[in-house]
Structure formats: C-alpha cells, structure tokens
Enzyme design. Structure first.
Site, mmCIF file in Angstrom:
data_model
loop_
_atom_site.group_PDB
_atom_site.id
_atom_site.type_symbol
_atom_site.label_atom_id
_atom_site.label_comp_id
_atom_site.label_asym_id
_atom_site.label_seq_id
_atom_site.Cartn_x
_atom_site.Cartn_y
_atom_site.Cartn_z
ATOM 1 N N ASP A 35 -4.405 2.099 -4.619
ATOM 2 C CA ASP A 35 -3.703 2.767 -5.724
ATOM 3 C C ASP A 35 -3.646 1.852 -6.946
ATOM 4 O O ASP A 35 -2.574 1.501 -7.424
ATOM 5 C CB ASP A 35 -2.302 3.179 -5.264
ATOM 6 C CG ASP A 35 -2.345 4.070 -4.030
ATOM 7 O OD1 ASP A 35 -2.313 5.296 -4.196
ATOM 8 O OD2 ASP A 35 -2.460 3.534 -2.909
ATOM 9 N N ASP A 68 -7.352 6.089 -4.241
ATOM 10 C CA ASP A 68 -6.809 6.263 -5.589
ATOM 11 C C ASP A 68 -7.284 5.073 -6.418
ATOM 12 O O ASP A 68 -6.515 4.268 -6.934
ATOM 13 C CB ASP A 68 -5.291 6.390 -5.577
ATOM 14 C CG ASP A 68 -4.843 7.823 -5.293
ATOM 15 O OD1 ASP A 68 -5.716 8.689 -5.056
ATOM 16 O OD2 ASP A 68 -3.630 8.084 -5.289
ATOM 17 N N TYR A 73 -7.130 6.109 -11.816
ATOM 18 C CA TYR A 73 -6.127 7.085 -12.261
ATOM 19 C C TYR A 73 -6.470 7.605 -13.647
ATOM 20 O O TYR A 73 -7.055 6.904 -14.454
ATOM 21 C CB TYR A 73 -4.739 6.425 -12.297
ATOM 22 C CG TYR A 73 -4.130 6.248 -10.942
ATOM 23 C CD1 TYR A 73 -3.414 7.275 -10.334
ATOM 24 C CD2 TYR A 73 -4.273 5.051 -10.262
ATOM 25 C CE1 TYR A 73 -2.848 7.108 -9.076
ATOM 26 C CE2 TYR A 73 -3.714 4.878 -9.002
ATOM 27 C CZ TYR A 73 -3.009 5.909 -8.420
ATOM 28 O OH TYR A 73 -2.456 5.739 -7.176
ATOM 29 N N ASN A 116 -6.606 11.044 -3.185
ATOM 30 C CA ASN A 116 -6.453 12.372 -3.775
ATOM 31 C C ASN A 116 -6.696 12.373 -5.285
ATOM 32 O O ASN A 116 -7.240 13.331 -5.843
ATOM 33 C CB ASN A 116 -5.073 12.951 -3.458
ATOM 34 C CG ASN A 116 -3.941 12.031 -3.837
ATOM 35 O OD1 ASN A 116 -3.792 10.937 -3.283
ATOM 36 N ND2 ASN A 116 -3.106 12.444 -4.788
ATOM 37 N N HIS A 161 -6.750 6.905 3.179
ATOM 38 C CA HIS A 161 -5.870 6.855 2.006
ATOM 39 C C HIS A 161 -4.439 7.258 2.355
ATOM 40 O O HIS A 161 -3.477 6.601 1.949
ATOM 41 C CB HIS A 161 -6.392 7.760 0.896
ATOM 42 C CG HIS A 161 -5.495 7.797 -0.304
ATOM 43 N ND1 HIS A 161 -5.238 6.682 -1.075
ATOM 44 C CD2 HIS A 161 -4.744 8.800 -0.852
ATOM 45 C CE1 HIS A 161 -4.398 6.993 -2.055
ATOM 46 N NE2 HIS A 161 -4.086 8.271 -1.931
ATOM 47 N N HIS A 199 5.827 9.670 -0.321
ATOM 48 C CA HIS A 199 5.126 10.806 0.278
ATOM 49 C C HIS A 199 5.493 11.007 1.742
ATOM 50 O O HIS A 199 5.418 12.118 2.258
ATOM 51 C CB HIS A 199 3.611 10.599 0.162
ATOM 52 C CG HIS A 199 3.103 10.660 -1.243
ATOM 53 N ND1 HIS A 199 3.163 11.798 -2.010
ATOM 54 C CD2 HIS A 199 2.531 9.704 -2.025
ATOM 55 C CE1 HIS A 199 2.645 11.557 -3.203
ATOM 56 N NE2 HIS A 199 2.255 10.287 -3.238
ATOM 57 N N ASP A 227 1.236 5.912 -0.682
ATOM 58 C CA ASP A 227 2.585 5.515 -1.089
ATOM 59 C C ASP A 227 2.472 4.190 -1.829
ATOM 60 O O ASP A 227 1.888 3.228 -1.317
ATOM 61 C CB ASP A 227 3.506 5.384 0.125
ATOM 62 C CG ASP A 227 4.152 6.698 0.493
ATOM 63 O OD1 ASP A 227 4.314 7.552 -0.402
ATOM 64 O OD2 ASP A 227 4.501 6.890 1.668
ATOM 65 N N HIS A 228 3.050 4.135 -3.033
ATOM 66 C CA HIS A 228 2.894 2.969 -3.906
ATOM 67 C C HIS A 228 3.881 1.890 -3.502
ATOM 68 O O HIS A 228 4.862 1.612 -4.199
ATOM 69 C CB HIS A 228 3.094 3.380 -5.366
ATOM 70 C CG HIS A 228 2.049 4.331 -5.856
ATOM 71 N ND1 HIS A 228 1.904 4.656 -7.192
ATOM 72 C CD2 HIS A 228 1.069 5.016 -5.193
ATOM 73 C CE1 HIS A 228 0.898 5.505 -7.330
ATOM 74 N NE2 HIS A 228 0.391 5.746 -6.118
#
Length: 336
Positions: free
Chosen positions: A48, A81, A84, A119, A213, A222, A249-250
């Site tokens: 991410d 991810d 972005y 995603n 992911h 999430h 999840d960040h």
C-alpha cells in the site's frame, strides 16, 4: 502425480537477478531463486505504498534501504495497492517512475521486486502493471496475478485476492474495476485455487509462505475477508502453510492462529496509514493478537532451514515487534 499437477513448458531468464520462470498456465508461473551461501534467505515486505513519495512513503523507503543493506536482502515483496488511487493508466505512465523507481533508489533495494495486485491496482489498467514493458523501464519490477517463487528452503505462493471479494462485483461504489482476464470470476478462482493446491501438494520447501493483498485475519480497518476464510484458509491449513502475508489494511500487525502454527502478518504501512482505526472485536476471529501498529512501516523476513525471524519497523527504522518461529513452535507443542 495427477495430470493437472504436471508443469513442463518453457524456461527463460528475467532481468539479471537470478530469477527464472516456468510457464505453468495463464495464471500461475514458477520462478527459481537461490539462497545465500550459508543456506539462508532474507527479504523485505511492503504494501500500500505508491503515492509519489507522499504520506511518508519516501521516509519508509529510506529505512527499507538501511535495513535491506544490513540484512543483505535477496529480494523485496509488495503486497499490492502499488499505485494510488487507480493503478497505472498505461505501461508508460510516469506514476511508475515517480512512485517506484525514484523512491526505492537505495542500493540494497536494487533487487527483484515480486508484486501482487491490490484492489486499487484493479481500478487502473491491470495489463499495464503486468506488462513486460515495465521490466524494460525498471528491471526490478515483476508483477503477475498469481505465481510461485521457489528458494530451496522456502516456497512463496503469490495469490491474486481481489477477484475473491464479492463486494467489488456487487457494489463498486462508482468505482470501475478492470476485470479483463478474470470474468467469469468463478472459473478464474477455481483455476487459481486448483493451481495453489497442486503447488502446495508438490512443495518440499521447509517454509511455505502465501502472499496476497487482502487479509484473512485482521483487526484493522477492513478486517477479515470472509471469502478468503471460506475458500483460501482451509487450503492453507490443510497443507501446513507457515505464514500468510498481506497488505490492504494500512497498518502493521501479527496474529497467531490458536489451532495451527499458521501466522498472519500484515504489512500495509508503505505510505498512508489510518491512525486509531482498528476493531479488536471483529477482525481477529479466534486468533491471538500478537502485535498491532497503526502507522507507517514495513517488515523483514529472515529464513534459515531451522528458523524464521520476522521484524516490523516504523518510519524511523525502529523495531516495533519481532517474532521467532522457534519460540512459537515450542509454545505450540507444549500447549498441545
């Protein structure tokens, strides 16, 4: 061995980082990577991240370079991810250089990057990230839907998890997803899971690590992914997988199964993080929460034939949490 498990097509070299691959099917490819002279292996995991250096992405990259040099890493894993907010528009999208090549510039990070799609990557041109054109622009880049890396002491199974999530098909919330090569999704998922079962059944590696992911278990924003709990988790348990590593999840987190040695690791802190956004009651299921950090960072994995050492680092390079598999298996065996 049944016919579906016979892999015999062609070999070719990827860049100059000692990676080879054998084409298994349209979805599953096989790569070979040597271990170090002492039989060990080490790599970093980041997820991410692709925000052109913003949200501390550059600072995380700086610390990755330092840790990568200290450990003498063999490669880097991205849990998706990658770019972005909507992936890449074309293989020549400048976003690739601004978020990848120009950011992860440390000498120690000039190794192969093995990446899965997230995603957000599916919201752009998926074929752009899969394109061999990117490998010509930056030879480190290797992104495929699902594939396997064999490292002699460990086998790493990379799984394309976005098509598992029903919500993306039912309720896109005005978001467009690039489903080329995935529709019909039921046939695609059946094929991916069949390839995974076959590869796990054939695996002789000391360590079996699956990377995707989306989390299976998570107490982050999430939370757990019900489709992966239903379809993927039973396969991981049946074939004694040691670790499942994800992003989405960040945050950084570690959950430990209470029914098997399976460990769940989240490394999704490559740039923007979600401070204070977690749910202890929903995401963890029955698994034991070992560690959770709601900030930016990354993780390292060091493997020997007898031990796996995991460490999580924050944006300043501080070790926040470490895990030694020897301790786990001793505890697990005595509790049983």
């Amino acid at each position: 061995m049944d016919g579906s498990c016979k892999h015999c097509l062609k070999w070719m070299w990827v860049a100059c980082f000692y990676f080879e691959f054998m084409l298994v099917s349209a979805e599953f490819q096989r790569f070979q990577h040597p271990v170090k002279a002492d039989g060990s292996l080490s790599f970093l995991v980041i997820g991410d991240w692709g925000r052109k250096g913003a949200y501390n992405q550059s600072q995380v990259a700086l610390q990755m370079g330092k840790v990568g040099e200290k450990l003498g890493i063999d490669f880097v894993i991205s849990t998706g991810d990658n770019f972005y907010e909507k992936g890449l528009a074309t293989p020549y999208d400048p976003h690739f250089k601004h978020s990848f090549t120009n950011i992860y510039s440390a000498n120690s990070l000039q190794k192969q990057w093995c990446s899965v799609l997230g995603n957000h990557d599916y919201r752009g041109d998926v074929q752009a990230q899969l394109s061999p054109i990117l490998r010509k622009i930056d030879s480190r880049w290797l992104c495929l839907r699902s594939f396997l890396v064999n490292t002699e002491i460990a086998e790493l199974f990379f799984i394309d998890t976005t098509p598992f999530v029903d919500e993306y098909f039912r309720n896109p919330k005005h978001q467009k997803f690039d489903w080329r090569g995935v529709i019909p999704s039921n046939k695609y998922l059946t094929r991916v899971l069949k390839e995974l079962r076959c590869a796990l059944r054939e695996s002789v590696g000391k360590w079996k690590i699956v990377i995707g992911h989306h989390p299976i278990r998570s107490i982050g924003h999430h939370g757990q992914t019900k489709e992966l709990i239903t379809l993927l988790l039973p396969i991981l348990e049946a074939y004694n997988v040691d670790m499942y590593i994800n992003g989405h999840d960040h945050c950084l987190q570690h959950l430990s199964s209470i029914t098997s040695p399976l460990q769940f690791f989240t490394s999704g802190g490559g740039s923007k993080a979600w401070k204070g956004d977690f749910d202890y009651l929903d995401g963890g299921g029955d698994d034991e929460i070992k560690f959770y950090y709601d900030g930016q960072g990354f993780m390292s994995v060091e493997l020997t034939p007898t031990n796996a050492k995991i460490a999580f680092y924050d944006v300043s390079g501080n070790v926040l949490h470490s895990f030694n598999s020897n301790q786990l298996y001793y505890t697990y065996s005595t509790e049983m």
